[in-house]
Design a protein around this motif. Sequence first.
Motif, mmCIF file in Angstrom:
data_model
loop_
_atom_site.group_PDB
_atom_site.id
_atom_site.type_symbol
_atom_site.label_atom_id
_atom_site.label_comp_id
_atom_site.label_asym_id
_atom_site.label_seq_id
_atom_site.Cartn_x
_atom_site.Cartn_y
_atom_site.Cartn_z
ATOM 1 N N SER A 328 0.858 -1.180 0.000
ATOM 2 C CA SER A 328 0.000 0.000 0.000
ATOM 3 C C SER A 328 0.894 1.230 0.000
ATOM 4 N N VAL A 329 0.921 1.935 -1.118
ATOM 5 C CA VAL A 329 1.768 3.112 -1.289
ATOM 6 C C VAL A 329 0.993 4.368 -0.912
ATOM 7 N N LEU A 330 1.661 5.260 -0.202
ATOM 8 C CA LEU A 330 1.031 6.517 0.196
ATOM 9 C C LEU A 330 1.363 7.595 -0.831
ATOM 10 N N GLU A 354 4.063 -4.939 -5.762
ATOM 11 C CA GLU A 354 5.421 -5.227 -5.307
ATOM 12 C C GLU A 354 6.099 -3.939 -4.849
ATOM 13 N N TRP A 355 7.247 -4.139 -4.180
ATOM 14 C CA TRP A 355 8.138 -3.025 -3.825
ATOM 15 C C TRP A 355 9.580 -3.488 -4.006
ATOM 16 N N PRO A 356 10.387 -2.639 -4.656
ATOM 17 C CA PRO A 356 10.046 -1.398 -5.357
ATOM 18 C C PRO A 356 9.103 -1.673 -6.534
ATOM 19 N N LEU A 357 8.458 -0.642 -7.007
ATOM 20 C CA LEU A 357 7.503 -0.799 -8.097
ATOM 21 C C LEU A 357 8.237 -1.214 -9.369
ATOM 22 N N ILE A 407 7.871 10.275 -7.051
ATOM 23 C CA ILE A 407 9.087 9.629 -6.562
ATOM 24 C C ILE A 407 8.652 8.569 -5.556
ATOM 25 N N ALA A 408 9.042 7.328 -5.778
ATOM 26 C CA ALA A 408 8.661 6.263 -4.849
ATOM 27 C C ALA A 408 9.703 5.157 -4.936
ATOM 28 N N GLY A 409 10.461 4.989 -3.865
ATOM 29 C CA GLY A 409 11.485 3.955 -3.875
ATOM 30 C C GLY A 409 12.708 4.353 -3.090
ATOM 31 N N HIS A 410 13.868 3.913 -3.585
ATOM 32 C CA HIS A 410 15.128 4.058 -2.865
ATOM 33 C C HIS A 410 16.085 4.960 -3.655
ATOM 34 N N PRO A 509 14.354 4.919 1.969
ATOM 35 C CA PRO A 509 13.236 4.939 1.015
ATOM 36 C C PRO A 509 12.251 6.069 1.302
ATOM 37 N N THR A 510 11.544 6.458 0.246
ATOM 38 C CA THR A 510 10.637 7.593 0.379
ATOM 39 C C THR A 510 9.554 7.527 -0.677
#
Length: 569
Positions: A328-330, A354-357, A407-410, A509-510
């Motif tokens: 669940s991504v914010l 999944e994560w990372p996307l 931006i979503a990940g590392h 991560p952010t």
Amino acid sequence: MIFDKNIDIPLRDGLGLLRGNLYRPIAPGRYPVLVTYGPYGKDLPYSDFNAHSFGEIPEEQKSKYSAWEVPEPTYWTRHGYAVLRVDERGIGSSFGFLDTMSDQTSSDFAEVIEWAADQPWSSGKIGLLGISYYGGSQWRVAARKPKGLACIIPWEGMTDYYRDRVRHGGIYSNKFVSFWWNNQVRPMQYGNPEKQSRQFGPDCAEGARTADQLVERRRDQTIDNRDHRYLDEQYHDSRVYQLSDIEVPVLSVANLGGIMLHLRGNVVGYLEAGTPNKWLYFISGRHDLPFYLPHYVELQKSFLDAWLQDKDNRGWKLGPNVKVPAVSVLERRGNPGHNSNEAEATYTSRGEAEWPLARTRYTKFHLQPDLTLSETSSTESKTFPLEALGKSEPLQFEVTFDKETEIAGHPLMSLAYSVERREDGTHPKDIDVFVTLRHIDPQGQEVFYTGTAGDPVPLCKGWLRASVRKINEQSPRHRDWLPHRDYLSTEVDYLKPDVVYVLVVEIWPTACIVAPGGKIIAEVATGDTQGGGIFLHNDPVDRNEQDFGGVNVLHVGDRYNSYLVLPLV
């Protein structure tokens, strides 16, 4: 409910005795048990420990039995659970040698779980639920596979004692360790006569100990973490375990505002846990509040009901990505403010597989001589001298986005650095690098997010001590976007003057969405900058003048190609 205080729980080694408080439904029967094991004192009311925080949580999560960071017993017993709250060895009412977060602590916790599973009031199914310390301890004990453990919900709980908590990039995070140890743990030591006078709960059953006796009966984290710098030292090595050993279902809840503690651990825990039944949820807000909000309590209850009571109203037992997305991504949009439930409520969540996307584009933004960031590298070179130990203002490199960008990940940064000789001919033999990413809205205002203690924090941070820069690319834990370091004493490599070294800095991560006209600033410094709060790195022994004092030189452009990698979606 029925409340049994100070139940004795024996330890197999005979060197201590644990005591716990048991809360259970009044109707006879066997119930699944929610167990917590920690250092803050099972008898210390939440209202005394942190009155301000207690005043903000919902009424249905309040009672005279409430305690800091753990499940509220009157709520959970109403829903068919027993709650067992245990003081760890050497804390509160449990006597023995105090060594928090140690191999001993995890072993004791495993014994508590197995003991609880065998009791006549227990269904034999144990679940773990709690925040921070009560989250981090769950990973370690689950890896031991105690009999009866059925699922865990580590809520903002680190997985890696060294990397997530005490040595960010090899740099000692001394201010938090000192604050935590001296204000929250040491006063609660078994036999400490200060407990009652400081309203930290009743004195221990067997009476008080002298100051010298208390010192003899504990390991002091402020001393241990200053003196032990590497993972191959027994102190740290004894705290290492394998996340891949975790077999029970996991709901890992990561707070994006926890940029100095827990966040990295929750994400890595999700990535590396051995169970196929694992989920990662990103949240925001002050670390003590979301856990008790109704929609998050319902999330906890649905997960626990599924694995402990066979009441699966969401489809958890079908596995990730059948009915419940694995992640669940914010979506953090806009600039709503910080430390406000209303501000956090403006963010929306979406499910991901999944994560990372999988669709992440890891995009390089090269540091330019004019203090901008560009996807094109510069043929011009420039050097930026920085006084070590935080004595220079940070450098800020910025990029403006002309369209909405997620931006979503590392993220990570690769920085080219050297050290200059001092006037006396000597030179620094090490560099501490501090990186901060800041989000600027289209109106030019920085977007501050809610930090752990409610303070305004930037987007994310990263750190690296140059002498432990070696990356182990052969490790199964290594990824291009998450470089793995072993932090071994045998790999320490000090710097020579006027030699350029490439330092790859892991950034935690952010996730955020940058509006058209918004900016990302990559801030490079030699010490802590805004957003550090109580998580500062300024120990005069760990960061001393002899090893670090002097001039660090950052090289950008041309063949010394320093850059930032952003995970764009």
